[in-house]
Scaffold this active site. Structure first.
Site: not given
Ligand code: FAD
Length: 691
Positions: A451, A644, A689, A691
């Site tokens: 966001s 949010c 908003d 997630w």
């Molecule tokens: P990822 O690698 O995608 O992992 C995310 C989660 O998936 C993990 O914490 C875990 O629970 C699970 N997971 C992944 N791999 C495994 C595995 N091997 N085994 C078990 N569980 C697993 N985030 C913010 O910090 N700020 C924002 O403003 C924000 N805005 C958003 C707005 C929208 C519309 C949406 C949809 C999401 C938003 N998010 C926000 C969340 C963000 O998109 C990400 O999901 C978040 O940052 C995590 O991404 P990542 O790639 O670091 O983690």
């Protein structure tokens, strides 16, 4: 009054702009994409001018089963592919997968009786269709869709199955599949089996899918007279090693997302198929605590034609960590072939290679596959056939078929695919798995959304991101689980600020990107329009509820109102509820709120809830309750309320508390309070908003 030419031009520009805005750019063909054509061409694939007629397409490619998907983050698309594979390998169906966006639906009424259509449909946000399913959804849920023929009932020949992907923490749980199923039934179509529903909120999506599909296949086999056979792996993609090319050959993709990026001519429109490689202007840490991180990034879009509006989302295209890439190459015994150039070709006319080729094993694993994600139980079953020995094979079969055993051995430990293979084989290499199985069985590496935490009025060409770094300890293990995108961003921030080890918790990344194209601290991004928007009238009061990183868009809103006030506009009351653990640790943007207060005076109020300071945990919803009278008064003055952040708990509780406040303050039953909240949502007076 007559309009002169200039007026007409201005009006036309405004109208077009508005149309572009509300259609998310569809009239411009933005979603119809430079990416697909550029890499389809690179693959020698799809001809231009391909048909949008699904009946014709199935006829000419000899298919009798189409799996349509409406997908936002790739899961529905993945399930669709898996159904396609399973239908073919177990039942000999001639299957194809179809992006809902790529076909017309008027002639679904001439869908042949002896074929089947499957719908795998994710619900997005507030009960909305995914971007690629908007047109289909509008068509099929219309009162009188304009079908091509005048059959009665229009879809009397259509046999279908349906599965939805949703999240029970949202109000409109799985509304997409529910509404589409209802509409199809209404027009006389025949559903086979139950309309399945997967629940991401309960964390049971994968198991819900597996539990739905077996009875569905049994019912479908009976209905269509299909014979089940011993499933054998049949590749959908062929892989050819290109001995005449090296990784330095100019036509080889080393992670570039499409042809324009490969040739260095990347230009807009930038979108979900074509990211902009944006400079990060600035990056810093927002927390004051040792082992938790929250990043603030300023992404510079001035070199692009990207625009955004306050409340929109920015997507970040991550790169997988180096160690994970190495482990994957290692367990598959591909280390020596890391840089070998390969072409990947679809062996089926209807299959699409999910990345451009020729490319290398390294680039595919690093830039295009979700290798860190949880593994699917079904996929382990598929890989069993390629185990290095019979014992390992038996173990894989057991993992694939025993839900509890799988949970205990794999899910609980957060193992990803390479860790799973290595644990099961005790380190023995898996040299026999055709690489195509991974292209088919793993998700495409997905962009992550954030966001936007800045106001486009204040900084139209710089987008702020506020992201908390995923770094969770896993019970029973010494290492922590690390999120893909946030740790990649953390590493970029460390490099930018010259911090000693530009690595996130020991993870290293290829930060300079393919052919060093991301050097100088760049990150690939695109912008996604959202409906989370301030009221157009700035004098309306607003109530903002944004604990943790949920404060991101609220910061943008407050920034915007402060700027409006500075430029002499009258601005309505703006009250922000923010919560975190401790004032001294994770109070986001603590020093900025005073600045906004200066501009907004008594029109701005910040209400804080620190959950770990007192003996009792205090959250934003408690603070809302304390302010019940004021909240109710503001709502009666038609205040807009914005929530949010965490969908699972916070957003739901805020919703409940709001209903209670209204009931109590207005002396009406709780059910009436709930109804009023519902109506506020429907009128966009209550926006989420989450997630
Ligand atoms: P990822 O690698 O995608 O992992 C995310 C989660 O998936 C993990 O914490 C875990 O629970 C699970 N997971 C992944 N791999 C495994 C595995 N091997 N085994 C078990 N569980 C697993 N985030 C913010 O910090 N700020 C924002 O403003 C924000 N805005 C958003 C707005 C929208 C519309 C949406 C949809 C999401 C938003 N998010 C926000 C969340 C963000 O998109 C990400 O999901 C978040 O940052 C995590 O991404 P990542 O790639 O670091 O983690």
């Amino acid at each position: 009054a007559q309009l002169d030419t200039l007026d007409i031009v201005v009006l036309a520009v405004i109208l077009l702009g508005t149309a572009a805005y509300f259609t998310k750019g569809k009239v411009w063909g933005i979603t119809k994409d430079p990416y697909a054509s550029s890499f389809a061409n690179a693959n020698g694939g799809a001809k231009s001018g391909k048909t949008r007629n699904i009946v014709e397409k199935m006829e000419e490619s000899g298919k009798n089963c189409v799996i349509f998907y409406g997908s936002q983050t790739g899961t529905a698309e993945d399930y669709a592919s898996r159904l396609a594979k399973e239908g073919k390998s177990r039942f000999g169906l001639e299957t194809m997968v179809a992006d809902l966006e790529e076909y017309d639906y008027e002639n679904l009424d001439s869908f042949p009786e002896d074929k089947v259509a499957m719908f795998v449909l994710a619900t997005y946000g507030e009960g909305e269709p995914t971007d690629n399913a908007v047109d289909f959804y509008e068509f099929i849920t219309a009162d009188e869709p304009s079908f091509s023929n005048s059959n009665d009932p229009p879809l009397g020949n259509l046999t279908y199955v349906a599965f939805g992907l949703g999240n029970n923490t949202y109000e409109h749980y799985n509304s997409m599949v529910r509404n589409v199923d209802k509409a199809l039934e209404k027009f006389g179509a025949h559903r086979v089996g139950e309309a399945g529903e997967g629940d991401d909120g309960a964390g049971t999506m994968e198991e819900d899918f597996l539990a739905w599909k077996d009875p569905m296949w049994a019912a479908l086999a009976e209905k269509m007279g299909l014979e089940e056979r011993e499933a054998v792996y049949e590749p959908i993609f062929g892989i050819v090693e290109r001995d005449n090319l090296t990784k330095d050959s100019p036509e080889v993709y080393l992670g570039e997302p499409n042809k324009m990026h490969l040739e260095g001519t990347a230009k807009g429109p930038f979108n979900a198929h074509n990211p902009y490689i944006a400079p990060i202007a600035e990056s810093k840490e927002l927390f004051n605590v040792k082992d938790r991180n929250c990043l603030h990034l300023e992404v510079d879009i001035s070199g692009s034609n990207l625009t955004y509006q306050t409340g929109d989302h920015i997507a970040v295209w991550p790169t997988n960590p180096g160690q994970e890439v190495d482990e994957m190459l290692d367990i598959l015994d591909l280390k020596d072939k890391q840089d070998t150039v390969i072409s990947v070709k679809a062996l089926e006319p209807t299959a699409k290679v999910p990345f451009p080729t020729p490319t290398t094993y390294d680039a595919i694993i690093r830039y295009h596959l979700e290798i860190c994600a949880p593994v699917s139980r079904q996929f382990l079953g598929t890989l069993a056939a390629f185990a290095p020995d019979e014992n390992i094979k038996a173990e894989m079969v057991k993992l694939g078929s025993d839900k509890d055993y799988f949970h205990d051995k794999i899910s609980k430990n957060h193992y990803n695919i390479s860790r799973t293979l290595s644990v099961v084989s005790n380190g023995q290499k898996w040299a026999n798995i055709p690489f195509s199985a991974f292209i088919e069985g793993l998700n495409k590496l997905q962009p992550r959304y954030y966001s936007i935490s800045s106001s486009s009025l204040v900084q139209p060409k710089k987008i702020s991101i506020t992201a908390v770094v995923e770094n969770q300890l896993i019970p029973g293990r010494s290492d922590a689980f690390k999120g893909v995108a946030t740790n990649y961003l953390l590493a970029l921030k460390q490099k930018q600020n010259g911090e000693p080890n530009p690595e996130a918790f020991g993870l290293t990344y290829e930060l300079t990107g393919p052919r060093n194209k991301y050097d100088g601290i760049h990150v690939p991004v695109h912008v996604r329009h959202s409906n989370f928007k301030l009221p157009s009238d700035p004098t309306k009061p607003i109530i903002l509820v944004g604990p943790g990183t949920g404060v991101a868009p609220m910061r943008g809103f407050v920034q915007e109102r402060a700027r409006l006030a500075e430029s002499g506009e009258t601005v309505g009351k703006t009250i922000l509820f923010f919560g975190c653990r401790k004032r001294s640790e994770d109070f986001l943007y603590e020093s900025e709120w005073g600045e906004y207060k200066k501009a907004l005076g008594d029109k701005f109020e910040l209400v804080t809830a620190f959950s770990r300071e007192g003996a009792k945990k205090v959250y934003v919803q408690h603070r809302l309750k304390e302010r019940a009278q004021e909240i109710n008064e503001l709502l009666q003055q038609k205040a807009y309320i914005y929530v949010c952040g965490d969908a699972a708990n916070m957003a739901r509780e805020v919703n409940t508390v709001l209903g209670q406040i209204i009931a109590e303050q207005r002396g009406v039953p709780e059910s009436k309070g709930e109804e009023i909240v519902k109506n506020m949502r429907a009128a966009n007076q209550y926006q989420e908003d989450v997630w």
